[in-house]
Write a protein that holds these residues in place. Structure first.
Motif, PDB file in Angstrom:
ATOM      1  N   PRO A   1       0.584  -1.277   0.197  1.00  0.00           N
ATOM      2  CA  PRO A   1       0.273   0.413  -0.061  1.00  0.00           C
ATOM      3  C   PRO A   1       0.762   0.992  -0.019  1.00  0.00           C
ATOM      4  O   PRO A   1       1.616   1.488   0.837  1.00  0.00           O
ATOM      5  CB  PRO A   1      -0.569   0.055   0.726  1.00  0.00           C
ATOM      6  CG  PRO A   1      -0.016  -0.829   2.652  1.00  0.00           C
ATOM      7  CD  PRO A   1       0.767  -1.947   1.166  1.00  0.00           C
ATOM      8  N   THR A   2       0.146   1.988  -0.663  1.00  0.00           N
ATOM      9  CA  THR A   2       1.200   3.448  -0.998  1.00  0.00           C
ATOM     10  C   THR A   2       0.348   4.766  -0.464  1.00  0.00           C
ATOM     11  O   THR A   2      -1.049   4.081   0.333  1.00  0.00           O
ATOM     12  CB  THR A   2       1.425   3.747  -2.659  1.00  0.00           C
ATOM     13  OG1 THR A   2       0.369   4.094  -3.334  1.00  0.00           O
ATOM     14  CG2 THR A   2       2.355   2.838  -3.101  1.00  0.00           C
ATOM     15  N   ARG A   3       0.973   5.561  -0.568  1.00  0.00           N
ATOM     16  CA  ARG A   3       0.077   6.333   0.513  1.00  0.00           C
ATOM     17  C   ARG A   3      -1.380   6.839  -0.736  1.00  0.00           C
ATOM     18  O   ARG A   3      -1.815   7.364   0.073  1.00  0.00           O
ATOM     19  CB  ARG A   3       1.728   8.583   0.404  1.00  0.00           C
ATOM     20  CG  ARG A   3      -0.049   9.594   0.531  1.00  0.00           C
ATOM     21  CD  ARG A   3       0.957  10.104   0.837  1.00  0.00           C
ATOM     22  NE  ARG A   3       2.164  10.342   2.114  1.00  0.00           N
ATOM     23  CZ  ARG A   3       2.755  11.279   2.129  1.00  0.00           C
ATOM     24  NH1 ARG A   3       2.923  12.096   1.567  1.00  0.00           N
ATOM     25  NH2 ARG A   3       4.007  11.270   3.415  1.00  0.00           N
ATOM     26  N   ARG A   4      -1.289   6.338  -2.722  1.00  0.00           N
ATOM     27  CA  ARG A   4      -2.209   7.104  -3.076  1.00  0.00           C
ATOM     28  C   ARG A   4      -3.127   5.959  -2.719  1.00  0.00           C
ATOM     29  O   ARG A   4      -4.158   6.344  -3.197  1.00  0.00           O
ATOM     30  CB  ARG A   4      -2.091   6.820  -4.649  1.00  0.00           C
ATOM     31  CG  ARG A   4      -1.000   8.324  -4.697  1.00  0.00           C
ATOM     32  CD  ARG A   4      -0.533   8.146  -6.004  1.00  0.00           C
ATOM     33  NE  ARG A   4       0.393   7.058  -5.800  1.00  0.00           N
ATOM     34  CZ  ARG A   4       0.948   6.376  -7.076  1.00  0.00           C
ATOM     35  NH1 ARG A   4       0.237   7.094  -8.088  1.00  0.00           N
ATOM     36  NH2 ARG A   4       1.969   5.890  -6.643  1.00  0.00           N
ATOM     37  N   ASN A   5      -3.013   4.697  -2.677  1.00  0.00           N
ATOM     38  CA  ASN A   5      -3.733   3.600  -2.693  1.00  0.00           C
ATOM     39  C   ASN A   5      -4.072   2.674  -1.345  1.00  0.00           C
ATOM     40  O   ASN A   5      -4.949   2.292  -0.738  1.00  0.00           O
ATOM     41  CB  ASN A   5      -3.354   2.661  -3.139  1.00  0.00           C
ATOM     42  CG  ASN A   5      -2.444   1.622  -3.229  1.00  0.00           C
ATOM     43  OD1 ASN A   5      -1.606   1.458  -2.030  1.00  0.00           O
ATOM     44  ND2 ASN A   5      -1.735   0.841  -4.383  1.00  0.00           N
ATOM     45  N   ARG A   6      -4.083   3.988   0.440  1.00  0.00           N
ATOM     46  CA  ARG A   6      -3.628   3.140   1.302  1.00  0.00           C
ATOM     47  C   ARG A   6      -5.130   3.832   1.859  1.00  0.00           C
ATOM     48  O   ARG A   6      -5.271   4.847   1.937  1.00  0.00           O
ATOM     49  CB  ARG A   6      -2.881   3.746   1.750  1.00  0.00           C
ATOM     50  CG  ARG A   6      -2.927   2.863   4.196  1.00  0.00           C
ATOM     51  CD  ARG A   6      -1.877   3.667   4.280  1.00  0.00           C
ATOM     52  NE  ARG A   6      -0.186   3.611   4.002  1.00  0.00           N
ATOM     53  CZ  ARG A   6       0.551   4.135   3.669  1.00  0.00           C
ATOM     54  NH1 ARG A   6       0.547   5.639   4.209  1.00  0.00           N
ATOM     55  NH2 ARG A   6       1.487   4.372   3.106  1.00  0.00           N
ATOM     56  N   THR A   7      -5.328   2.570   3.194  1.00  0.00           N
ATOM     57  CA  THR A   7      -7.153   3.241   2.771  1.00  0.00           C
ATOM     58  C   THR A   7      -7.464   3.960   4.451  1.00  0.00           C
ATOM     59  O   THR A   7      -6.340   4.869   4.703  1.00  0.00           O
ATOM     60  CB  THR A   7      -7.939   2.158   3.466  1.00  0.00           C
ATOM     61  OG1 THR A   7      -7.176   1.615   4.386  1.00  0.00           O
ATOM     62  CG2 THR A   7      -8.043   0.734   3.181  1.00  0.00           C
ATOM     63  N   CYS A   8      -8.181   5.172   4.337  1.00  0.00           N
ATOM     64  CA  CYS A   8      -8.643   6.324   5.342  1.00  0.00           C
ATOM     65  C   CYS A   8      -7.872   5.632   6.861  1.00  0.00           C
ATOM     66  O   CYS A   8      -7.859   6.348   7.592  1.00  0.00           O
ATOM     67  CB  CYS A   8      -9.770   6.880   5.225  1.00  0.00           C
ATOM     68  SG  CYS A   8      -9.734   7.550   3.493  1.00  0.00           S
TER      69      CYS A   8
ATOM     70  N   SER B   1       0.735  -1.162   9.220  1.00  0.00           N
ATOM     71  CA  SER B   1       1.276  -2.864   8.757  1.00  0.00           C
ATOM     72  C   SER B   1       0.351  -3.120   7.166  1.00  0.00           C
ATOM     73  O   SER B   1      -0.084  -2.257   6.965  1.00  0.00           O
ATOM     74  CB  SER B   1      -0.210  -3.910   9.522  1.00  0.00           C
ATOM     75  OG  SER B   1      -1.081  -3.369   9.735  1.00  0.00           O
ATOM     76  N   ILE B   2       1.135  -4.870   6.385  1.00  0.00           N
ATOM     77  CA  ILE B   2       0.816  -4.919   5.245  1.00  0.00           C
ATOM     78  C   ILE B   2       0.447  -5.648   5.191  1.00  0.00           C
ATOM     79  O   ILE B   2       0.344  -6.422   5.882  1.00  0.00           O
ATOM     80  CB  ILE B   2       2.701  -4.702   4.519  1.00  0.00           C
ATOM     81  CG1 ILE B   2       3.905  -3.969   4.724  1.00  0.00           C
ATOM     82  CG2 ILE B   2       2.292  -5.014   3.315  1.00  0.00           C
ATOM     83  CD1 ILE B   2       5.220  -4.068   4.895  1.00  0.00           C
ATOM     84  N   PRO B   3      -0.825  -5.546   4.247  1.00  0.00           N
ATOM     85  CA  PRO B   3      -1.430  -6.384   3.866  1.00  0.00           C
ATOM     86  C   PRO B   3      -0.740  -7.657   2.960  1.00  0.00           C
ATOM     87  O   PRO B   3       0.292  -7.104   2.772  1.00  0.00           O
ATOM     88  CB  PRO B   3      -2.809  -6.103   3.003  1.00  0.00           C
ATOM     89  CG  PRO B   3      -2.256  -4.236   3.010  1.00  0.00           C
ATOM     90  CD  PRO B   3      -0.964  -3.870   3.357  1.00  0.00           C
ATOM     91  N   PRO B   4      -1.232  -8.750   3.292  1.00  0.00           N
ATOM     92  CA  PRO B   4      -2.616  -9.511   3.272  1.00  0.00           C
ATOM     93  C   PRO B   4      -2.493  -9.589   4.363  1.00  0.00           C
ATOM     94  O   PRO B   4      -3.960  -9.730   4.534  1.00  0.00           O
ATOM     95  CB  PRO B   4      -3.203 -10.721   2.290  1.00  0.00           C
ATOM     96  CG  PRO B   4      -1.452 -10.981   2.313  1.00  0.00           C
ATOM     97  CD  PRO B   4      -0.673  -9.791   2.299  1.00  0.00           C
ATOM     98  N   LYS B   5      -1.490 -10.592   5.268  1.00  0.00           N
ATOM     99  CA  LYS B   5      -1.643 -10.905   6.843  1.00  0.00           C
ATOM    100  C   LYS B   5      -2.128 -10.118   7.744  1.00  0.00           C
ATOM    101  O   LYS B   5      -1.824  -9.893   9.266  1.00  0.00           O
ATOM    102  CB  LYS B   5      -1.315 -12.186   6.680  1.00  0.00           C
ATOM    103  CG  LYS B   5      -1.159 -13.478   5.888  1.00  0.00           C
ATOM    104  CD  LYS B   5      -0.039 -14.599   5.835  1.00  0.00           C
ATOM    105  CE  LYS B   5      -0.816 -15.104   5.272  1.00  0.00           C
ATOM    106  NZ  LYS B   5       0.450 -16.612   5.191  1.00  0.00           N
ATOM    107  N   PHE B   6      -1.375  -8.698   7.249  1.00  0.00           N
ATOM    108  CA  PHE B   6      -1.261  -7.954   8.937  1.00  0.00           C
ATOM    109  C   PHE B   6      -0.261  -8.043   9.534  1.00  0.00           C
ATOM    110  O   PHE B   6      -0.152  -7.768  10.701  1.00  0.00           O
ATOM    111  CB  PHE B   6      -2.428  -6.996   9.305  1.00  0.00           C
ATOM    112  CG  PHE B   6      -3.338  -6.471   8.467  1.00  0.00           C
ATOM    113  CD1 PHE B   6      -2.188  -5.270   7.015  1.00  0.00           C
ATOM    114  CD2 PHE B   6      -4.160  -7.266   7.233  1.00  0.00           C
ATOM    115  CE1 PHE B   6      -3.677  -4.630   6.602  1.00  0.00           C
ATOM    116  CE2 PHE B   6      -4.832  -6.493   6.979  1.00  0.00           C
ATOM    117  CZ  PHE B   6      -5.010  -5.337   5.855  1.00  0.00           C
TER     118      PHE B   6
END
Length: 161
Positions: free
Chosen positions: A58-65, A127-132
């Protein structure tokens, strides 16, 4: 029987071939080679997009709120830039308290300079998906430039330190 009778094969009438240009199966249609239910996925912009799969990071552009809010509320950590490649768009930070190196994406670096090896930085983690299970550094700010090394600004100017 009239001369205008529909040709039949057995007891079923034959359907004439489609010839309109708007038909998806028409030989005149440019889309005739693609299946009708073909979906196109959104991909990140890349000069060699056809050769890369979309990045799971997830980059700043596609990270969820919500992920951004959780990272902003978290504690600030300190560390040293282990390496950073502007052309690759990422690098790693070695935490001051030890532990595994932390990934940092180019979109999460704030400030005027591109980090180089030995720069002291402050950052928060997300944290990084998919398992966080793993984390990446966000809101990375250079606190002290590494003395004796050349630093480049984002606009390309080189400053001797």
């Amino acid at each position: 029987m009239s001369s205008q009778a529909t040709p039949t094969q057995g007891s079923r009438p034959l359907t004439p071939p489609l010839t309109s240009a708007g038909s998806p199966r028409s030989p005149l249609s440019p889309k005739s080679l693609h299946p009708p239910g073909c979906r196109h996925r959104e991909r990140s912009p890349s000069p060699i997009r056809g050769f890369l799969i979309p990045s799971p990071l997830p980059t700043r552009r596609n990270r969820t709120c919500s992920a951004t809010a959780r990272a902003s509320e978290g504690p600030v950590f300190a560390g040293v830039c282990k390496c950073f490649s502007r052309s690759k768009g990422h690098g790693f930070i070695t935490p001051s308290d030890g532990g595994k190196d932390i990934f940092v994406h180019i979109s999460d670096i704030e400030g005027e300079y591109v980090p180089v090896e030995g720069d002291e930085v402050s950052y928060k983690v997300c944290s990084i998906p998919p398992k966080f299970e793993k984390v990446q550094a966000v809101e990375v700010t250079i606190t002290h430039l590494n003395p004796g090394s050349k630093h480049e600004t984002w606009s390309g100017h080189i400053v001797s330190g």
